[in-house]
Design a protein around this motif. Structure first.
Motif, PDB file in Angstrom:
ATOM      1  N   SER A 169       0.857  -1.189   0.000  1.00 26.50           N
ATOM      2  CA  SER A 169       0.000   0.000   0.000  1.00 26.50           C
ATOM      3  C   SER A 169       0.892   1.236   0.000  1.00 26.50           C
ATOM      4  O   SER A 169       1.970   1.236   0.594  1.00 26.50           O
ATOM      5  CB  SER A 169      -0.930   0.010   1.223  1.00 26.50           C
ATOM      6  N   PHE A 170       0.437   2.270  -0.694  1.00 25.57           N
ATOM      7  CA  PHE A 170       1.153   3.545  -0.729  1.00 25.57           C
ATOM      8  C   PHE A 170       0.159   4.623  -1.145  1.00 25.57           C
ATOM      9  O   PHE A 170      -0.903   4.328  -1.706  1.00 25.57           O
ATOM     10  CB  PHE A 170       2.346   3.496  -1.696  1.00 25.57           C
ATOM     11  N   PRO A 171       0.447   5.896  -0.867  1.00 21.26           N
ATOM     12  CA  PRO A 171      -0.485   6.962  -1.243  1.00 21.26           C
ATOM     13  C   PRO A 171      -0.658   7.022  -2.758  1.00 21.26           C
ATOM     14  O   PRO A 171       0.319   7.185  -3.498  1.00 21.26           O
ATOM     15  CB  PRO A 171       0.189   8.224  -0.708  1.00 21.26           C
ATOM     16  N   ILE A 172      -1.899   6.894  -3.229  1.00 21.02           N
ATOM     17  CA  ILE A 172      -2.192   6.910  -4.662  1.00 21.02           C
ATOM     18  C   ILE A 172      -3.000   8.169  -4.977  1.00 21.02           C
ATOM     19  O   ILE A 172      -4.140   8.316  -4.534  1.00 21.02           O
ATOM     20  CB  ILE A 172      -2.972   5.657  -5.087  1.00 21.02           C
ATOM     21  N   PHE A 188      -6.063  11.907  -2.459  1.00 19.98           N
ATOM     22  CA  PHE A 188      -5.613  10.530  -2.513  1.00 19.98           C
ATOM     23  C   PHE A 188      -6.793   9.578  -2.403  1.00 19.98           C
ATOM     24  O   PHE A 188      -7.762   9.823  -1.696  1.00 19.98           O
ATOM     25  CB  PHE A 188      -4.610  10.236  -1.387  1.00 19.98           C
ATOM     26  N   ARG A 190      -7.838   5.058  -2.658  1.00 18.46           N
ATOM     27  CA  ARG A 190      -7.490   3.817  -1.975  1.00 18.46           C
ATOM     28  C   ARG A 190      -6.020   3.475  -2.244  1.00 18.46           C
ATOM     29  O   ARG A 190      -5.485   3.796  -3.291  1.00 18.46           O
ATOM     30  CB  ARG A 190      -8.400   2.699  -2.443  1.00 18.46           C
ATOM     31  N   SER A 191      -5.403   2.766  -1.294  1.00 19.74           N
ATOM     32  CA  SER A 191      -3.940   2.642  -1.356  1.00 19.74           C
ATOM     33  C   SER A 191      -3.434   1.222  -1.600  1.00 19.74           C
ATOM     34  O   SER A 191      -2.246   1.038  -1.853  1.00 19.74           O
ATOM     35  CB  SER A 191      -3.325   3.151  -0.043  1.00 19.74           C
ATOM     36  N   ASN A 192      -4.282   0.196  -1.544  1.00 20.87           N
ATOM     37  CA  ASN A 192      -3.807  -1.174  -1.666  1.00 20.87           C
ATOM     38  C   ASN A 192      -3.539  -1.530  -3.124  1.00 20.87           C
ATOM     39  O   ASN A 192      -4.300  -1.144  -4.029  1.00 20.87           O
ATOM     40  CB  ASN A 192      -4.831  -2.154  -1.093  1.00 20.87           C
ATOM     41  N   GLY A 622      -3.822   8.336   6.346  1.00 23.17           N
ATOM     42  CA  GLY A 622      -2.522   8.172   5.709  1.00 23.17           C
ATOM     43  C   GLY A 622      -1.398   8.033   6.706  1.00 23.17           C
ATOM     44  O   GLY A 622      -0.314   8.584   6.512  1.00 23.17           O
ATOM     45  N   PHE A 625       1.371   2.440   6.257  1.00 22.35           N
ATOM     46  CA  PHE A 625       1.382   1.742   4.973  1.00 22.35           C
ATOM     47  C   PHE A 625       2.238   0.489   5.136  1.00 22.35           C
ATOM     48  O   PHE A 625       3.112   0.424   5.996  1.00 22.35           O
ATOM     49  CB  PHE A 625       1.951   2.646   3.876  1.00 22.35           C
TER      50      PHE A 625
END
Length: 636
Positions: A169-172, A188, A190-192, A622, A625
């Motif tokens: 996961s990371f900031p998208i 931002f 969803r991050s998965n 956030g 992660f």
């Protein structure tokens, strides 16, 4: 007891018997490699005192048969070696294996004899014993190609399968026009995400020479890699520039990773095999001990060798960089060569400044003249980076480096220092030329105690404190791949964090990199010396619980060295420096106690600090992660 007679009157007394004084033993400086002998160890070929003389007497021993006993005809003239042996005796590498029976059939005696030589009688697919395909024996005289002249030609084949399964996961970043979730119309989404990657590498080497103690006379090497990757993300315009192409991508590519000729020019010292060689073609090169500056397979010419009984090694190299394929990171020889050149010169000295340490002094010059607009395979612009004034930029930078690697007693030490000096033709904030003046330092100390190694790591790369003074002080590398502070088990090193809001298609850091360089891509982008810099302090430990199983733990804290550039790009008054805690744990299992089968499973968590949350927090979600890496490597 015997008495000596006194001399007669008038006779001179005989001189008193004297004993020659022993010659003083040569003194050896204990601070040199010759004098620093550790108890229980002995340098090969070196003894302070000679052993007692050994006399051998074998009464009744049978003399060896005369040479003519091994030949059908010999008239006693000339040399019997000019005749052909009639016994079928193989070369010295195959004396034992010649006792093995044929693959099918064979008499009872042959099978019984083979059972006594199990270490020599095995399948060609077995990489753990002597194998012609692994270069343990030279090619037989009757089985090598006709264009190979002379003896001692070796063939080495290797194959590697590398499988990666990576949930993360990371900031998208998302835009209002592309998100599929009405609750994610903030900066931002969803991050998965999920990455699946399979790489196959096949390498072949053909070399001439006795390689046990000296380099080959000539070597031909080719290595080809094929990669298939699949990525799934929750938001559009992450994998493709066109929103219509969706959130999944499956891609494949075949790249030429090595293709070179290595020619042995000569030897400085035939007794110690000090040599100089020339290597031309696509070849691996690592500029320092841990891969901080330049660690890649590139097209180049390299002159290298050693002196002083291998205590001094040197490299002089020139590389013309090959374009990388976007999704696999492999060499794309079908694309035009980049206008990016690297000149490298370094020298290594063992046991300097103290015994056990190797010092390296390096000079590296990087010239970039890329002015064409270039997009990657997914449609995103990579040169120039979409940041600042968006104008093309060129630069030249000179790196001066010093590094050490080795041990002082039981304390292991690795250290590297770089200074970067040069000129950037276009500062992307001022649109004017700027000087480059930045610095980098990293060190890792470790201590071994039984089956555990304790480590402490520190790194500092300067950041730019005044983006408008036309002096760029943020340090950046050419192509980094650091083996440091947990390497690819670390979250920050493994993942690339998009810099949303201050630039398009820009990463704060690069995948498999540690520097916060604000580049479009580590593989296809340009170096950027107008960046916030990086600071790291951490500790870790490796535990060899069994010969086959290792447990590793790392805890690193990261900071931006200076956030002035981030504040300008994000138009914010202040941004804290803290990135956060990078916590990771990894297991490595080698069921064969060798590198032929290696399974790694690691997990990492980034506990975001104030600076990271300021940049990437989405309504309080956030803060944490994760990254999971399952990796299976099979090698032959």
């Amino acid at each position: 007891m015997l008495a000596l007679a006194a001399p007669a009157a008038g006779e001179a007394a005989p001189p008193a018997p004297t004993t020659a004084a022993p010659e003083p033993a040569p003194t050896v400086d204990p601070t040199t490699a010759d004098g620093a002998l550790i108890d229980g160890r002995r340098r090969p070929g070196y003894q302070k005192t000679l052993p007692d003389k050994v006399e051998q007497d074998n009464p009744g021993a049978v003399n060896a048969p005369p040479p003519e006993a091994f030949y059908d005809k010999w008239d006693g003239e000339g040399s019997p070696s000019d005749l052909v042996l009639d016994t079928g005796l193989p070369d010295r590498w195959r004396i034992v294996s010649s006792l093995c029976p044929a693959a099918k059939g064979g008499d009872t005696f042959g099978r019984l004899l083979a059972s006594r030589f199990r270490s020599a009688c095995h399948s060609q697919r077995d990489p753990f014993h002597h194998n012609t395909l692994k270069g343990d024996r030279p090619l037989a005289a009757g089985k090598k190609p006709g264009f190979l002249k002379g003896d001692d030609w070796y063939f080495i084949a290797n194959a590697v399968s590398d499988t990666v399964v990576e949930p993360r996961s990371f900031p998208i970043p998302v835009g209002n026009q592309t998100t599929t979730d009405p609750d994610s119309n903030d900066t931002f989404g969803r991050s998965n995400s999920l990455v699946l990657s399979q790489t196959f590498i096949a390498g072949f080497s053909l070399l001439k020479g006795e390689t046990a103690f000296k380099p080959p006379v000539v070597e031909y090497r080719v290595a080809i890699a094929g990669n298939i990757n699949h990525v799934e993300v929750p938001e559009r315009r992450v994998l493709f520039v066109e929103p219509s192409k969706g959130t999944k991508r499956t891609d494949g590519f075949i790249g030429l990773q090595e293709a070179f000729i290595d020619y042995h020019l000569g030897a400085f010292d035939t007794k110690r095999f000090d040599f100089v060689s020339l290597r031309v073609g696509i070849q691996p090169f690592q500029a320092d001990f841990r891969g901080f500056l330049f660690n890649d397979n590139q097209l180049g010419v390299r002159l290298f060798g050693n002196r002083d009984n291998n205590r001094l090694q040197f490299n002089l190299a020139y590389f013309w960089r090959i374009e990388k394929e976007t999704n696999s990171g492999l060499n794309n020889i079908a694309a035009p060569l980049r206008k990016d050149w690297v000149f490298a010169a370094n020298v290594y000295r063992q046991d300097f400044p103290v015994v056990g340490l190797t010092s390296q002094l390096s000079l590296t010059y990087n010239v970039n003249r890329e002015t064409r607009i270039t997009t990657d395979a997914n449609g995103f612009p990579v040169r120039p980076a979409l940041i600042g004034d968006l104008r093309p930029r060129t630069y030249r930078v000179f790196y001066v480096g010093y590094g050490v690697d080795g041990h002082i007693g039981r304390l292991n030490l690795t250290g590297q220092f770089y200074g970067a000096f040069g000129k950037d033709r276009n500062n992307f904030l001022t649109s004017e030329p700027a000087r480059i003046q930045s610095f980098f330092g990293a060190a890792e100390l470790s201590y071994d105690r039984n089956w555990a190694r304790l480590r402490a790591s520190a790194l500092y790369a300067t950041g730019d404190s005044d983006p408008y003074d036309n002096t760029e002080t943020g340090f950046d590398a050419i192509f980094e791949n650091p083996q440091f502070a947990g390497a690819d088990t670390s979250y920050w090193i493994r993942q690339s964090i998009p810099f949303a809001g201050g630039g398009r298609v820009i990463g704060v850091n690069g995948r498999n990199g540690i520097l916060n360089s604000l580049r479009s891509s580590k593989e296809q982008g340009q170096s950027n010396f107008l960046n916030p810099g990086t600071a790291l302090a951490g500790f870790g430990a490796d535990f060899d619980l069994t010969p086959n199983f290792r447990l590793t733990a790392n805890a690193n804290h990261l900071w931006f060295a200076n956030t002035a550039v981030l504040q300008e790009l994000r138009n914010e008054g202040s941004i804290p420096k803290s990135i956060g805690w990078d916590l990771s744990m990894a297991t490595t299992w080698r069921p064969k106690a060798a590198q032929n089968v290696v399974f790694r499973l690691s997990g990492a968590v980034l506990e975001a600090g104030k600076g990271f949350r300021d940049l990437f927090d989405q309504r309080g979600h956030g803060k944490q992660f994760y990254s999971v890496l399952a990796n299976l490597t099979l090698a032959f």
